[in-house]
Design a protein around this motif. Structure first.
Motif, PDB file in Angstrom:
ATOM      1  N   PRO A 181       0.819  -1.215   0.000  1.00 52.83           N
ATOM      2  CA  PRO A 181       0.000   0.000   0.000  1.00 52.83           C
ATOM      3  C   PRO A 181       0.853   1.265   0.000  1.00 52.83           C
ATOM      4  O   PRO A 181       1.797   1.380   0.791  1.00 52.83           O
ATOM      5  CB  PRO A 181      -0.808  -0.119   1.298  1.00 52.83           C
ATOM      6  N   GLY A 182       0.555   2.169  -0.913  1.00 48.73           N
ATOM      7  CA  GLY A 182       1.278   3.424  -0.981  1.00 48.73           C
ATOM      8  C   GLY A 182       2.637   3.348  -1.647  1.00 48.73           C
ATOM      9  O   GLY A 182       3.362   4.341  -1.689  1.00 48.73           O
ATOM     10  N   LYS A 183       2.983   2.174  -2.157  1.00 49.57           N
ATOM     11  CA  LYS A 183       4.288   2.008  -2.798  1.00 49.57           C
ATOM     12  C   LYS A 183       4.120   1.569  -4.237  1.00 49.57           C
ATOM     13  O   LYS A 183       3.070   1.078  -4.642  1.00 49.57           O
ATOM     14  CB  LYS A 183       5.132   0.986  -2.034  1.00 49.57           C
ATOM     15  N   GLU A 184       5.186   1.734  -5.015  1.00 49.85           N
ATOM     16  CA  GLU A 184       5.155   1.293  -6.401  1.00 49.85           C
ATOM     17  C   GLU A 184       5.330  -0.215  -6.491  1.00 49.85           C
ATOM     18  O   GLU A 184       5.883  -0.849  -5.586  1.00 49.85           O
ATOM     19  CB  GLU A 184       6.270   1.995  -7.189  1.00 49.85           C
ATOM     20  N   ARG A 185       4.852  -0.759  -7.609  1.00 55.86           N
ATOM     21  CA  ARG A 185       5.037  -2.186  -7.842  1.00 55.86           C
ATOM     22  C   ARG A 185       6.523  -2.465  -8.029  1.00 55.86           C
ATOM     23  O   ARG A 185       7.210  -1.752  -8.760  1.00 55.86           O
ATOM     24  CB  ARG A 185       4.257  -2.618  -9.077  1.00 55.86           C
ATOM     25  N   GLU A 186       7.025  -3.513  -7.376  1.00 59.70           N
ATOM     26  CA  GLU A 186       8.444  -3.816  -7.450  1.00 59.70           C
ATOM     27  C   GLU A 186       8.683  -5.258  -7.881  1.00 59.70           C
ATOM     28  O   GLU A 186       7.900  -6.151  -7.602  1.00 59.70           O
ATOM     29  CB  GLU A 186       9.141  -3.566  -6.106  1.00 59.70           C
ATOM     30  N   PHE A 187       9.809  -5.444  -8.539  1.00 56.64           N
ATOM     31  CA  PHE A 187      10.223  -6.753  -9.024  1.00 56.64           C
ATOM     32  C   PHE A 187      10.602  -7.649  -7.854  1.00 56.64           C
ATOM     33  O   PHE A 187      11.256  -7.203  -6.903  1.00 56.64           O
ATOM     34  CB  PHE A 187      11.410  -6.589  -9.970  1.00 56.64           C
ATOM     35  N   VAL A 188      10.230  -8.919  -7.948  1.00 54.60           N
ATOM     36  CA  VAL A 188      10.603  -9.903  -6.930  1.00 54.60           C
ATOM     37  C   VAL A 188      11.524 -10.967  -7.523  1.00 54.60           C
ATOM     38  O   VAL A 188      12.629 -11.185  -7.043  1.00 54.60           O
ATOM     39  CB  VAL A 188       9.361 -10.576  -6.315  1.00 54.60           C
ATOM     40  N   ALA A 189      11.055 -11.635  -8.580  1.00 51.23           N
ATOM     41  CA  ALA A 189      11.838 -12.708  -9.181  1.00 51.23           C
ATOM     42  C   ALA A 189      11.301 -12.997 -10.572  1.00 51.23           C
ATOM     43  O   ALA A 189      10.149 -12.706 -10.873  1.00 51.23           O
ATOM     44  CB  ALA A 189      11.778 -13.967  -8.325  1.00 51.23           C
ATOM     45  N   ALA A 190      12.158 -13.593 -11.418  1.00 51.20           N
ATOM     46  CA  ALA A 190      11.743 -13.976 -12.761  1.00 51.20           C
ATOM     47  C   ALA A 190      12.510 -15.208 -13.192  1.00 51.20           C
ATOM     48  O   ALA A 190      13.608 -15.487 -12.682  1.00 51.20           O
ATOM     49  CB  ALA A 190      11.966 -12.841 -13.751  1.00 51.20           C
ATOM     50  N   ILE A 191      11.929 -15.926 -14.163  1.00 54.70           N
ATOM     51  CA  ILE A 191      12.522 -17.182 -14.618  1.00 54.70           C
ATOM     52  C   ILE A 191      12.259 -17.358 -16.105  1.00 54.70           C
ATOM     53  O   ILE A 191      11.208 -16.963 -16.616  1.00 54.70           O
ATOM     54  CB  ILE A 191      11.950 -18.361 -13.805  1.00 54.70           C
ATOM     55  N   SER A 192      13.205 -17.948 -16.807  1.00 51.16           N
ATOM     56  CA  SER A 192      13.052 -18.208 -18.227  1.00 51.16           C
ATOM     57  C   SER A 192      12.224 -19.466 -18.448  1.00 51.16           C
ATOM     58  O   SER A 192      11.925 -20.211 -17.514  1.00 51.16           O
ATOM     59  CB  SER A 192      14.423 -18.379 -18.878  1.00 51.16           C
ATOM     60  N   TRP A 193      11.880 -19.728 -19.721  1.00 49.51           N
ATOM     61  CA  TRP A 193      11.055 -20.888 -20.050  1.00 49.51           C
ATOM     62  C   TRP A 193      11.699 -22.191 -19.571  1.00 49.51           C
ATOM     63  O   TRP A 193      11.039 -23.047 -18.993  1.00 49.51           O
ATOM     64  CB  TRP A 193      10.835 -20.953 -21.556  1.00 49.51           C
ATOM     65  N   SER A 194      12.985 -22.315 -19.800  1.00 51.31           N
ATOM     66  CA  SER A 194      13.672 -23.558 -19.439  1.00 51.31           C
ATOM     67  C   SER A 194      13.996 -23.638 -17.954  1.00 51.31           C
ATOM     68  O   SER A 194      14.340 -24.704 -17.444  1.00 51.31           O
ATOM     69  CB  SER A 194      14.975 -23.683 -20.232  1.00 51.31           C
ATOM     70  N   GLY A 195      13.957 -22.494 -17.299  1.00 50.10           N
ATOM     71  CA  GLY A 195      14.336 -22.460 -15.895  1.00 50.10           C
ATOM     72  C   GLY A 195      15.819 -22.242 -15.682  1.00 50.10           C
ATOM     73  O   GLY A 195      16.281 -22.154 -14.541  1.00 50.10           O
ATOM     74  N   SER A 196      16.572 -22.147 -16.771  1.00 53.59           N
ATOM     75  CA  SER A 196      18.022 -22.014 -16.656  1.00 53.59           C
ATOM     76  C   SER A 196      18.452 -20.606 -16.255  1.00 53.59           C
ATOM     77  O   SER A 196      19.587 -20.404 -15.804  1.00 53.59           O
ATOM     78  CB  SER A 196      18.688 -22.389 -17.980  1.00 53.59           C
ATOM     79  N   SER A 197      17.579 -19.653 -16.445  1.00 57.45           N
ATOM     80  CA  SER A 197      17.891 -18.268 -16.102  1.00 57.45           C
ATOM     81  C   SER A 197      16.887 -17.756 -15.080  1.00 57.45           C
ATOM     82  O   SER A 197      15.680 -17.823 -15.293  1.00 57.45           O
ATOM     83  CB  SER A 197      17.848 -17.375 -17.340  1.00 57.45           C
ATOM     84  N   THR A 198      17.408 -17.278 -13.964  1.00 58.45           N
ATOM     85  CA  THR A 198      16.558 -16.694 -12.927  1.00 58.45           C
ATOM     86  C   THR A 198      17.169 -15.386 -12.455  1.00 58.45           C
ATOM     87  O   THR A 198      18.384 -15.177 -12.526  1.00 58.45           O
ATOM     88  CB  THR A 198      16.384 -17.627 -11.718  1.00 58.45           C
ATOM     89  N   ARG A 199      16.318 -14.500 -11.967  1.00 56.31           N
ATOM     90  CA  ARG A 199      16.767 -13.242 -11.381  1.00 56.31           C
ATOM     91  C   ARG A 199      15.939 -12.975 -10.132  1.00 56.31           C
ATOM     92  O   ARG A 199      14.751 -13.311 -10.092  1.00 56.31           O
ATOM     93  CB  ARG A 199      16.634 -12.077 -12.368  1.00 56.31           C
ATOM     94  N   TYR A 200      16.580 -12.381  -9.152  1.00 56.71           N
ATOM     95  CA  TYR A 200      15.910 -12.075  -7.887  1.00 56.71           C
ATOM     96  C   TYR A 200      16.220 -10.645  -7.465  1.00 56.71           C
ATOM     97  O   TYR A 200      17.309 -10.135  -7.701  1.00 56.71           O
ATOM     98  CB  TYR A 200      16.378 -13.011  -6.777  1.00 56.71           C
ATOM     99  N   ALA A 201      15.274 -10.046  -6.795  1.00 57.51           N
ATOM    100  CA  ALA A 201      15.539  -8.776  -6.131  1.00 57.51           C
ATOM    101  C   ALA A 201      16.471  -9.040  -4.960  1.00 57.51           C
ATOM    102  O   ALA A 201      16.407 -10.106  -4.324  1.00 57.51           O
ATOM    103  CB  ALA A 201      14.235  -8.154  -5.642  1.00 57.51           C
ATOM    104  N   ASP A 202      17.337  -8.091  -4.664  1.00 61.94           N
ATOM    105  CA  ASP A 202      18.283  -8.258  -3.566  1.00 61.94           C
ATOM    106  C   ASP A 202      17.563  -8.526  -2.243  1.00 61.94           C
ATOM    107  O   ASP A 202      18.062  -9.263  -1.393  1.00 61.94           O
ATOM    108  CB  ASP A 202      19.170  -7.017  -3.435  1.00 61.94           C
ATOM    109  N   SER A 203      16.398  -7.945  -2.090  1.00 63.74           N
ATOM    110  CA  SER A 203      15.671  -8.052  -0.830  1.00 63.74           C
ATOM    111  C   SER A 203      15.143  -9.461  -0.552  1.00 63.74           C
ATOM    112  O   SER A 203      14.786  -9.773   0.586  1.00 63.74           O
ATOM    113  CB  SER A 203      14.509  -7.068  -0.814  1.00 63.74           C
ATOM    114  N   VAL A 204      15.082 -10.313  -1.571  1.00 61.52           N
ATOM    115  CA  VAL A 204      14.537 -11.650  -1.375  1.00 61.52           C
ATOM    116  C   VAL A 204      15.552 -12.761  -1.656  1.00 61.52           C
ATOM    117  O   VAL A 204      15.242 -13.944  -1.442  1.00 61.52           O
ATOM    118  CB  VAL A 204      13.282 -11.879  -2.243  1.00 61.52           C
ATOM    119  N   LYS A 205      16.736 -12.410  -2.117  1.00 60.08           N
ATOM    120  CA  LYS A 205      17.750 -13.420  -2.421  1.00 60.08           C
ATOM    121  C   LYS A 205      18.056 -14.260  -1.200  1.00 60.08           C
ATOM    122  O   LYS A 205      18.230 -13.744  -0.097  1.00 60.08           O
ATOM    123  CB  LYS A 205      19.031 -12.749  -2.919  1.00 60.08           C
TER     124      LYS A 205
END
Length: 122
Positions: free
Chosen positions: A41-65
């Protein structure tokens, strides 16, 4: 068109765990990457994590690593977010998204779910 439906949110105590799911349907071949974003609430939408189709590539926000793990099961068109060691600051509406590549910007995703609420009590 792709439809995304999140589930698994709820109320949990700090230090606890939750697993979010996102079921995709429709023209699922139109996207490669899937991701999770959150908005408090009151904040902008922020990235958490993402993954490629194969699962070989992932990215995480520093706050959740080290605490969150993103995964997908393409056989059942489902994306997951395993959330461990939850903190009150993780409280937010969590959104599933699908797009052409693994990026951290929300504008890079074409399709969005309606969200599922995660509340972490202290």
């Amino acid at each position: 068109q792709v439809q995304l439906v999140e589930s698994g949110g709820g109320l949990v105590q700090a230090g606890g765990s939750l697993r979010l799911s996102c079921l995709a349907s429709g023209r699922t071949f139109n996207y490669n990457a899937m991701g999770w974003f959150r908005q408090a609430p009151g904040k902008e939408r922020e990235f958490v994590a993402a993954i490629s189709w194969s699962g070989s590539s992932t990215r995480y926000a520093d706050s959740v690593k080290g605490r969150f793990t993103i995964s997908r099961d393409n056989a059942i068109n489902t994306l997951y977010l395993q959330m461990n060691s939850l903190k009150p600051e993780d409280t937010a509406e969590y959104y599933c998204a699908a797009g052409p590549s693994v990026v951290t910007l929300a504008t890079g995703y074409w399709y969005w779910g309606q969200g599922t609420q995660v509340t972490v009590s202290s």
